[in-house]
Design a protein around this motif. Structure first.
Motif, PDB file in Angstrom:
ATOM      1  N   LEU A 100     -42.280 -31.968  -3.354  1.00 58.21           N
ATOM      2  CA  LEU A 100     -42.535 -30.939  -4.367  1.00 58.21           C
ATOM      3  C   LEU A 100     -42.191 -31.430  -5.768  1.00 58.21           C
ATOM      4  N   ALA A 101     -41.160 -32.249  -5.896  1.00 58.75           N
ATOM      5  CA  ALA A 101     -40.798 -32.798  -7.205  1.00 58.75           C
ATOM      6  C   ALA A 101     -41.945 -33.631  -7.777  1.00 58.75           C
ATOM      7  N   ARG A 102     -42.707 -34.296  -6.899  1.00 61.40           N
ATOM      8  CA  ARG A 102     -43.840 -35.111  -7.343  1.00 61.40           C
ATOM      9  C   ARG A 102     -45.105 -34.297  -7.566  1.00 61.40           C
ATOM     10  N   THR A 103     -45.382 -33.325  -6.683  1.00 63.49           N
ATOM     11  CA  THR A 103     -46.658 -32.615  -6.749  1.00 63.49           C
ATOM     12  C   THR A 103     -46.612 -31.323  -7.556  1.00 63.49           C
ATOM     13  N   ALA A 104     -45.438 -30.750  -7.742  1.00 67.37           N
ATOM     14  CA  ALA A 104     -45.303 -29.485  -8.482  1.00 67.37           C
ATOM     15  C   ALA A 104     -44.117 -29.579  -9.441  1.00 67.37           C
ATOM     16  N   PRO A 105     -44.214 -30.470 -10.446  1.00 70.99           N
ATOM     17  CA  PRO A 105     -43.069 -30.678 -11.333  1.00 70.99           C
ATOM     18  C   PRO A 105     -42.677 -29.432 -12.135  1.00 70.99           C
ATOM     19  N   GLY A 106     -43.581 -28.489 -12.302  1.00 78.40           N
ATOM     20  CA  GLY A 106     -43.262 -27.256 -13.033  1.00 78.40           C
ATOM     21  C   GLY A 106     -42.593 -26.196 -12.183  1.00 78.40           C
ATOM     22  N   LEU A 107     -42.447 -26.455 -10.894  1.00 75.65           N
ATOM     23  CA  LEU A 107     -41.833 -25.486  -9.985  1.00 75.65           C
ATOM     24  C   LEU A 107     -40.317 -25.578 -10.095  1.00 75.65           C
TER      25      LEU A 107
END
Length: 127
Positions: A100-107
């Motif tokens: 998730l840190a790589r694919t959804a950095p705005g999360l």
């Protein structure tokens, strides 16, 4: 200058009924737009506090893709991910959080370590 709201995901562990319960964490489940659950137990806990249509069962294998898609569709959304037991002990969760840190950095992700939610404990009826 306005700041766009970002989606947030809170990771909570679960424990069996009858154990010490959630310290008010049930409100996070009740208020979440979506409650994601890993297999083997957390789904039944989620259904005590959230409507079934807001509960999505996911596997660690598809979690990154599904949560990333959810974050894209809910730019101001509040989500919860329930895992069985203590989140820090879940190896698969670590891999999901890295993805998730790589694919959804705005999360925005918050792992509520050391605090777990449980279904309410009911006493048997005494006749």
């Amino acid at each position: 200058m306005s700041v766009d709201p970002l989606p947030t995901l809170v990771v909570l562990g679960t424990e069996p009924a009858g154990e010490s319960a959630g310290h008010g964490l049930e409100g996070l489940l009740a208020d979440a737009d979506t409650v994601f659950t890993f297999p083997r137990g957390p789904e039944s806990v989620a259904l005590f506090y959230a409507e079934a249509w807001r509960v999505e069962r996911i596997s660690p294998r598809d979690a990154v893709g599904r949560i990333t898609a959810w974050a894209g569709d809910h730019p101001a959304g509040n989500g919860v991910l329930l895992v069985a037991g203590e989140p820090a002990a879940d190896v698969a969760l670590g891999a999901v959080l890295d993805g998730l840190a790589r694919t959804a950095p705005g999360l925005g992700i918050r792992v509520a370590a050391g605090t777990r939610v449980a279904p309410p404990h009911r006493s048997p009826l005494i006749g």
